[in-house]
Design a protein around this motif. Structure first.
Motif, PDB file in Angstrom:
ATOM      1  N   LEU A  47      16.392  60.342  25.278  1.00 19.41           N
ATOM      2  CA  LEU A  47      15.865  59.783  24.031  1.00 19.41           C
ATOM      3  C   LEU A  47      16.534  60.504  22.878  1.00 19.41           C
ATOM      4  CD1 LEU A  47      13.924  57.917  22.553  1.00 19.41           C
ATOM      5  CD2 LEU A  47      12.231  59.733  22.653  1.00 19.41           C
ATOM      6  N   CYS A  48      17.162  59.748  22.041  1.00 25.25           N
ATOM      7  CA  CYS A  48      17.839  60.271  20.868  1.00 25.25           C
ATOM      8  C   CYS A  48      17.401  59.400  19.711  1.00 25.25           C
ATOM      9  CB  CYS A  48      19.346  60.185  21.064  1.00 25.25           C
ATOM     10  SG  CYS A  48      20.291  60.712  19.640  1.00 25.25           S
ATOM     11  N   LEU A  55       7.158  61.172  17.589  1.00 22.93           N
ATOM     12  CA  LEU A  55       7.728  59.932  18.120  1.00 22.93           C
ATOM     13  C   LEU A  55       8.078  60.064  19.602  1.00 22.93           C
ATOM     14  CD1 LEU A  55       8.722  57.039  17.467  1.00 22.93           C
ATOM     15  CD2 LEU A  55      10.942  58.045  16.964  1.00 22.93           C
ATOM     16  N   GLU A  56       8.724  61.149  19.974  1.00 25.32           N
ATOM     17  CA  GLU A  56       9.116  61.340  21.371  1.00 25.32           C
ATOM     18  C   GLU A  56       7.894  61.406  22.272  1.00 25.32           C
ATOM     19  OE1 GLU A  56      10.364  63.094  18.835  1.00 25.32           O
ATOM     20  OE2 GLU A  56      12.526  62.770  18.885  1.00 25.32           O
ATOM     21  N   SER A  57       6.849  62.108  21.830  1.00 18.33           N
ATOM     22  CA  SER A  57       5.622  62.209  22.619  1.00 18.33           C
ATOM     23  C   SER A  57       4.960  60.846  22.786  1.00 18.33           C
ATOM     24  CB  SER A  57       4.635  63.175  21.957  1.00 18.33           C
ATOM     25  OG  SER A  57       5.174  64.466  21.923  1.00 18.33           O
ATOM     26  N   ARG A  58       4.972  60.050  21.736  1.00 19.37           N
ATOM     27  CA  ARG A  58       4.372  58.716  21.811  1.00 19.37           C
ATOM     28  C   ARG A  58       5.106  57.856  22.839  1.00 19.37           C
ATOM     29  NH1 ARG A  58       1.741  55.554  17.904  1.00 19.37           N
ATOM     30  NH2 ARG A  58       0.787  57.548  17.394  1.00 19.37           N
ATOM     31  N   HIS A 103       3.822  56.220  26.438  1.00 17.42           N
ATOM     32  CA  HIS A 103       3.922  54.813  26.818  1.00 17.42           C
ATOM     33  C   HIS A 103       4.558  54.656  28.200  1.00 17.42           C
ATOM     34  CE1 HIS A 103       2.357  53.391  23.116  1.00 17.42           C
ATOM     35  NE2 HIS A 103       3.442  53.564  22.387  1.00 17.42           N
ATOM     36  N   ARG A 104       5.447  55.551  28.564  1.00 19.78           N
ATOM     37  CA  ARG A 104       6.152  55.460  29.851  1.00 19.78           C
ATOM     38  C   ARG A 104       5.269  55.851  31.030  1.00 19.78           C
ATOM     39  NH1 ARG A 104      11.308  58.941  28.822  1.00 19.78           N
ATOM     40  NH2 ARG A 104      11.496  58.651  31.057  1.00 19.78           N
ATOM     41  N   LYS A 105       4.155  56.542  30.792  1.00 18.22           N
ATOM     42  CA  LYS A 105       3.267  56.981  31.876  1.00 18.22           C
ATOM     43  C   LYS A 105       2.446  55.804  32.390  1.00 18.22           C
ATOM     44  CE  LYS A 105       2.793  61.653  30.133  1.00 18.22           C
ATOM     45  NZ  LYS A 105       1.876  62.637  29.540  1.00 18.22           N
ATOM     46  N   ILE A 138      12.285  49.049  30.037  1.00 16.10           N
ATOM     47  CA  ILE A 138      13.676  49.231  30.457  1.00 16.10           C
ATOM     48  C   ILE A 138      14.565  49.778  29.349  1.00 16.10           C
ATOM     49  CG2 ILE A 138      13.524  47.486  32.262  1.00 16.10           C
ATOM     50  CD1 ILE A 138      15.217  45.718  30.303  1.00 16.10           C
ATOM     51  N   GLN A 139      14.063  49.753  28.118  1.00 23.50           N
ATOM     52  CA  GLN A 139      14.879  50.247  27.008  1.00 23.50           C
ATOM     53  C   GLN A 139      13.963  50.626  25.852  1.00 23.50           C
ATOM     54  OE1 GLN A 139      17.728  47.760  24.359  1.00 23.50           O
ATOM     55  NE2 GLN A 139      18.842  48.260  26.235  1.00 23.50           N
ATOM     56  N   VAL A 140      14.369  51.648  25.103  1.00 22.98           N
ATOM     57  CA  VAL A 140      13.666  52.078  23.896  1.00 22.98           C
ATOM     58  C   VAL A 140      14.671  52.094  22.762  1.00 22.98           C
ATOM     59  CG1 VAL A 140      12.470  53.978  22.758  1.00 22.98           C
ATOM     60  CG2 VAL A 140      12.007  53.491  25.169  1.00 22.98           C
TER      61      VAL A 140
END
Length: 140
Positions: A19-20, A65-68, A72-74, A95-97
């Motif tokens: 994630l960037c 943002l990264e934590s959010r 969502h991925r869990k 499949i994509q962020v």
């Protein structure tokens, strides 16, 4: 998948292990696949039939943002936001962020798609968005 960060569009496209984000990004999109037709009760919004296909959810996080996105991925989590009712299901895969510096509703309104569940993720919207989840023909 190749990681691409373009200055022109200011969003990240990459695999789910990386994630960037551009500095100042607060808006994100989850690009998802619903593998088969499913019926889902989405909190107080009620029950909806989600046809198999491609979906885009637009959200925002002023902090973390990264934590959010990691949340969502869990697959196992408390159901807090509308999107949680979909992302916990085995038939749904992120499949994509993509991340953006533009406001959530501006980004959402650029996505053309079918609204399956009015009010989904747009309870605090002041820009007239009917839903922040859209079924799209394909990922572009």
């Amino acid at each position: 998948m190749v990681n691409i960060l373009t200055e022109k569009t200011k969003w990240f496209v990459g695999n789910m292990n990386t994630l960037c984000r551009p500095v100042g990004a607060v808006t994100y999109q989850l690009w998802m696949i619903v593998e088969k037709n499913i019926n889902v009760t989405v909190g107080k919004l009620g029950s909806f039939g989600f046809p198999a296909g491609c979906y885009v959810y637009t959200g925002s996080a002023r902090r973390g943002l990264e934590s959010r996105i990691d949340r969502h991925r869990k697959k196992v989590k408390p159901l807090r936001w509308h999107i949680d009712y979909l992302t916990v299901l085995p038939e749904v895969s992120i499949i994509q962020v993509r991340t953006f510096c533009e406001p959530e509703c501006v980004v959402n309104q650029k996505v053309e798609g079918e609204i399956i569940c009015p009010g989904f993720g747009s309870g605090d919207c002041s820009s007239g968005c009917v839903s922040h989840l859209k079924r799209v023909n394909s990922f572009t």
